[in-house]
Design a protein around this motif. Sequence first.
Motif, short mmCIF file in Angstrom:
data_model
loop_
_atom_site.label_atom_id
_atom_site.label_comp_id
_atom_site.label_asym_id
_atom_site.label_seq_id
_atom_site.Cartn_x
_atom_site.Cartn_y
_atom_site.Cartn_z
N GLU A 131 -8.25 34.24 -15.36
CA GLU A 131 -9.23 35.06 -14.63
C GLU A 131 -10.38 35.56 -15.52
OE1 GLU A 131 -8.24 35.38 -11.40
OE2 GLU A 131 -9.21 37.16 -10.55
N VAL A 132 -10.06 35.98 -16.73
CA VAL A 132 -11.11 36.58 -17.57
C VAL A 132 -12.04 35.51 -18.16
CG1 VAL A 132 -9.60 38.53 -18.13
CG2 VAL A 132 -9.75 36.61 -19.71
N PHE A 133 -11.73 34.23 -17.91
CA PHE A 133 -12.61 33.15 -18.36
C PHE A 133 -13.30 32.46 -17.18
CE2 PHE A 133 -9.69 33.71 -21.86
CZ PHE A 133 -10.53 33.64 -22.96
N THR A 134 -13.11 32.99 -15.97
CA THR A 134 -13.79 32.44 -14.79
C THR A 134 -15.29 32.62 -14.97
OG1 THR A 134 -11.90 33.01 -13.43
CG2 THR A 134 -13.99 32.77 -12.30
N PRO A 135 -16.10 31.57 -14.84
CA PRO A 135 -17.53 31.72 -15.15
C PRO A 135 -18.19 32.89 -14.43
CG PRO A 135 -17.00 29.40 -14.85
CD PRO A 135 -15.75 30.16 -14.52
N ALA A 136 -17.90 33.10 -13.14
CA ALA A 136 -18.55 34.21 -12.42
C ALA A 136 -18.15 35.56 -13.02
CB ALA A 136 -18.16 34.16 -10.94
N LEU A 137 -16.90 35.65 -13.49
CA LEU A 137 -16.43 36.93 -14.01
C LEU A 137 -16.90 37.16 -15.45
CD1 LEU A 137 -12.94 37.00 -12.29
CD2 LEU A 137 -15.15 37.78 -11.46
N VAL A 138 -17.04 36.07 -16.18
CA VAL A 138 -17.65 36.17 -17.52
C VAL A 138 -19.09 36.66 -17.36
CG1 VAL A 138 -18.48 34.80 -19.49
CG2 VAL A 138 -16.18 34.41 -18.57
N ARG A 139 -19.78 36.13 -16.34
CA ARG A 139 -21.16 36.56 -16.08
C ARG A 139 -21.20 38.03 -15.66
NH1 ARG A 139 -25.55 37.36 -16.79
NH2 ARG A 139 -27.43 36.58 -15.78
N ALA A 140 -20.23 38.43 -14.84
CA ALA A 140 -20.15 39.83 -14.42
C ALA A 140 -19.96 40.74 -15.65
CB ALA A 140 -19.00 40.03 -13.44
N LYS A 141 -19.12 40.29 -16.57
CA LYS A 141 -18.88 41.10 -17.78
C LYS A 141 -20.14 41.18 -18.63
CE LYS A 141 -15.85 43.25 -20.57
NZ LYS A 141 -16.66 43.83 -21.62
N GLU A 142 -20.92 40.10 -18.65
CA GLU A 142 -22.19 40.14 -19.39
C GLU A 142 -23.12 41.20 -18.81
OE1 GLU A 142 -22.16 35.40 -20.58
OE2 GLU A 142 -23.77 36.15 -19.28
N VAL A 292 -13.81 24.11 -2.97
CA VAL A 292 -14.28 24.70 -4.23
C VAL A 292 -14.69 23.55 -5.13
CG1 VAL A 292 -13.61 26.01 -6.28
CG2 VAL A 292 -12.80 26.71 -4.03
N ALA A 293 -15.93 23.59 -5.63
CA ALA A 293 -16.39 22.54 -6.54
C ALA A 293 -15.83 22.82 -7.94
CB ALA A 293 -17.91 22.53 -6.59
N GLU A 294 -15.39 21.79 -8.63
CA GLU A 294 -14.99 21.90 -10.04
C GLU A 294 -13.97 23.02 -10.26
OE1 GLU A 294 -15.61 19.65 -11.95
OE2 GLU A 294 -17.56 18.75 -11.57
N GLU A 295 -12.83 22.94 -9.59
CA GLU A 295 -11.84 24.01 -9.71
C GLU A 295 -11.45 24.34 -11.15
OE1 GLU A 295 -8.86 22.62 -6.83
OE2 GLU A 295 -8.97 24.64 -6.01
N PRO A 296 -11.27 23.34 -12.03
CA PRO A 296 -10.86 23.70 -13.40
C PRO A 296 -11.88 24.61 -14.10
CG PRO A 296 -10.62 21.34 -13.04
CD PRO A 296 -11.34 21.89 -11.84
N PHE A 297 -13.18 24.46 -13.76
CA PHE A 297 -14.19 25.38 -14.29
C PHE A 297 -14.14 26.70 -13.55
CE2 PHE A 297 -16.18 21.44 -15.74
CZ PHE A 297 -16.67 21.81 -16.97
N THR A 298 -14.18 26.60 -12.22
CA THR A 298 -14.35 27.78 -11.36
C THR A 298 -13.24 28.80 -11.57
OG1 THR A 298 -15.40 26.34 -9.77
CG2 THR A 298 -14.72 28.48 -8.95
N TYR A 299 -12.01 28.33 -11.80
CA TYR A 299 -10.88 29.25 -11.96
C TYR A 299 -10.65 29.67 -13.41
CZ TYR A 299 -9.60 27.55 -7.25
OH TYR A 299 -9.61 27.20 -5.93
N GLY A 300 -11.45 29.15 -14.34
CA GLY A 300 -11.33 29.60 -15.73
C GLY A 300 -10.47 28.72 -16.63
N TYR A 301 -9.92 27.61 -16.10
CA TYR A 301 -9.05 26.78 -16.94
C TYR A 301 -9.82 26.17 -18.11
CZ TYR A 301 -5.38 26.99 -13.41
OH TYR A 301 -4.41 27.44 -12.55
N VAL A 302 -11.02 25.66 -17.84
CA VAL A 302 -11.81 25.08 -18.93
C VAL A 302 -12.15 26.17 -19.93
CG1 VAL A 302 -13.95 23.91 -19.54
CG2 VAL A 302 -12.76 23.26 -17.43
#
Length: 350
Positions: A131-142, A292-302
């Motif tokens: 979760e803490v590596f999910t791109p949208a949430l990383v952006r939120a933290k920024e 969901v496009a690109e789930e491995p990115f979207t969910y933070g796995y990558v």
Amino acid sequence: MTRSRTTDEVTLALLGAGFVADFYMQALAYVPHQRVVAVYSRTEERAQAFAKKWNIPRATDRLDDLIQLDGVDLYVVGLPTFRHQDVCLRLAEAGRSLLCTKPLGRTAAEARTMLEAVRARGVRHGYLETEVFTPALVRAKELVDRGAIGEVVMVKSREAHFGSHSPYNWDPELAGGGPLLLLGSHNVEFSRFMLDKPRAVEVFAWTGTLVHQTPLEDTAVMLIRFDGGKMAQVEVNWITRHGLDLRNEITGREGTIYTDITGATGIRAFALRDAGYVLEKAPATTGWIQPVAEEPFTYGYVGHLKHFVDALRTGAPFAETFEDGYVVNAIIDAGYRSARSGRWEPVESS
Ligand SMILES: NC(=O)c1ccc[n+]([C@@H]2O[C@H](COP(=O)([O-])OP(=O)(O)OC[C@H]3O[C@@H](n4cnc5c(N)ncnc54)[C@H](OP(=O)(O)O)[C@@H]3O)[C@@H](O)[C@H]2O)c1
């Protein structure tokens, strides 16, 4: 010994050949400077099939052989939670650096034992919280870190779907808990992350079984009070019919951030014919669907695997460790105690 050497390529061994292991392999395809050299499953056939699918040179059902294998830099534990303690202790004992998926333990006691083992052996330990590596949430933290919404005082974090795909997760003994543990571990760590990981003081929780015939809860709400009075609200369930639902609300003194990872995907379709795979735990493949496009990115796995590989290569610290996993378990343990007692319960972590 704690490794701090730099290396060009990190070699990985994967323990587990199930749902999350598959996501790890999808994600690793986007992570440079690493190579998966071996995979373990309980059965030789499944290990071989997984290795063939992902082009992994070695497959085994013999855990001890894998633990002793030369040339492995980092072990990735993607096994059911009830196996985490035993396997992580064996890896630590052998001096192997490791990553373990969430939740770290079924209880804080298990997680504490694991934390003590990795500390005692000085191996590098990472907690695989996506979760803490999910791109949208990383952006939120920024946005939070640049002060855009002022000091964050409240985080609301929700995760829901219609229940685990794994039969053992419906067995209270094996699972250790229902969605409060298995989903809530994400929400608790995300809340800690957004608040810069203050000490959790006490917890109030309600759990209920509203839909499923199970001795476990299928629904839970939990409040966490942190040092300084900041709050988190975790809302989880296994009663949501439309597939994975991941939403957050981060409130600061000067603004609020809303995220909706699976509800605002940028693609919505109406399909009269079978659409195939739509998103994690989607119950339907026709009608209105929201892939969901690109789930491995979207969910933070990558994001999380790239972080750990890079950090191991360069000797940088891991952002999420067994210490975080242990605190998450301690908060959730307090949640279950509170649901039983009907009172605020202190978080017992040391
Ligand atoms: N976002 C995330 O980070 C995320 C997402 C999903 C799951 N997880 C975590 O990943 C872990 C594994 O979950 P999963 O969904 O991958 O589970 P899974 O699909 O059920 O299987 C994982 C592995 O465990 C083995 N296994 C299955 N049943 C077993 C049993 N009764 N005893 C011993 N081993 C068994 C599987 O079979 P074989 O041994 O036969 O190969 C497989 O290799 C859990 O701790 C879960 O919480 C994390």
